[in-house]
Scaffold this motif. Structure first.
Motif: not given
Ligand code: FES
Ligand SMILES: [Fe+2]
Length: 355
Positions: A76, A79, A95-96, A98
């Motif tokens: 995504h 990171v 982070y989000h 995924v």
């Molecule tokens: S950067 Fe990994 S889910 Fe958004």
């Protein structure tokens, strides 16, 4: 040793020495490398982020205990996945959220179900094996993403040999550490005060002997007295084998072997694997393992510290100031070999339009 293309196709520029050395700076591709002792990655435990051969990788073990090694980058926003969670059969980005499976497929985008990212193989997964208590990873170039067979030398394959996986990170280029391994003469001087390397001549003449997959660099006329020979072996990984004679007090098993593989972290840092090996079985192996843990291991680390201190923080470019002599023929040959392999890889990539 593997086949090398010596000449590029007409019209393609031959790689310069600088390009070859640049390619080698973070490691020779198309080889297996040990990246971490197996015990450092727990079943179902936290993912571990590392840099090896200049690449960021994440290691994790699923709930079945199988090891997975992938590029440490969330598809995504890029990171590190290693900052996420091990969900047992997948990694979940912190982070989000995924989720990425062991083959690199995006299994879920929780913030937007049905998003086109789902089902895509978006994360590189590296071929991986475990052997001699270490996790080994195939680092291929664009033409060799499929791994070559992993054929460890007999000393690491179990069976008649027992081994300990000794691992340390050194602030030194991987190439200088291989040079050190191909330089038996330093044992007589740098390690002169050690428990095993105080014997033998302080002068020597060296000879080189070809082997099917490498070469031996050895003292003419002195065997089993000191660190008298090194063998370079290129068999899907770059091994250096050597033996240190041991007194009777060193326990059963005769000479004490070391099989080394140095894994570049980046240009000036290396993950060093010195597998300590001995051909012992049954109760004798138990005796040896006990002796090793209780008596020998601290001494070995002391000797290794002498090597590490010699190279620590030297940076790059020592070659520009060297004045080599006959004792350095082993490392000269190794350097030439590595350059030849790297050149061949660059040529093949250029011919295929991948570099
Ligand atoms: S950067 Fe990994 S889910 Fe958004
Ligand atoms: Fe040494």
């Amino acid at each position: 040793m593997s086949t090398v293309l010596e000449r590029p196709a007409a019209g393609l520029a031959t790689p310069t020495d600088k390009e070859v050395q640049g390619a080698l700076a973070t490691g020779l591709r198309n080889r297996w490398y040990p990246v971490l002792p197996s015990r450092f990655v727990e079943t179902g435990g936290r993912p571990v982020g590392l840099t090896r051969l200049g690449e960021k990788i994440v290691l994790w073990r699923d709930v079945q205990g199988a090891i997975h090694v992938q590029t440490d980058r969330c598809p995504h926003r890029a990171v590190p996945l290693s900052r996420g969670m091990n969900e047992g059969d997948r990694l979940r980005c912190a982070y989000h959220g995924v989720e990425v499976g062991p083959d690199g497929t995006v299994l879920s985008v929780p913030g937007q179900p049905g998003c086109p990212l789902e089902g895509r193989k978006a994360v590189k997964t590296f071929p991986t094996v475990e052997c001699a208590d270490a996790i080994w990873v195939w680092f291929g170039d664009a033409l060799h993403e499929e791994a070559a067979p992993f054929n460890p030398p007999e000393q690491l394959a179990g069976g008649e040999w027992g081994s300990f996986c000794c691992y340390a990170d050194w602030n030194a280029s991987w190439r200088y550490i291989y040079d050190n391994l191909m330089d038996p003469m330093h044992g007589t001087f740098l390690h002169a005060n050690s428990h095993t390397m105080y014997q033998g001549d302080t002068q020597a003449t060296f000879v080189t002997r070809d082997t099917p997959k490498g070469f031996v660099f050895e003292k003419a006329g002195q065997r089993d007295v000191n660190f008298d020979w090194s063998e370079f072996l290129d068999d899907g990984a770059l091994y250096v084998r050597l033996e240190i004679p041991y007194p009777k007090t060193g326990g059963p098993g005769g000479n004490f072997g070391i099989v080394s593989v140095i894994t570049p972290i980046d240009e000036t840092n290396s993950a060093c694997f010195f597998f300590r090996v001995r051909k012992v079985q049954g109760w004798q192996r138990d005796v040896w393992r006990f002796l090793y843990r209780t008596k020998l291991e601290p001494r070995h680390w002391h000797v290794l510290e002498q090597d590490r201190e010699m190279m620590d923080g030297c940076g790059l470019g020592l070659e520009r100031h060297e004045m080599l002599y006959q004792h350095d023929a082993g490392l000269i040959r190794l350097r030439r070999y590595l350059a030849k392999e790297a050149r061949g890889q660059l040529v093949a990539l250029r011919e295929a339009g991948k570099a």
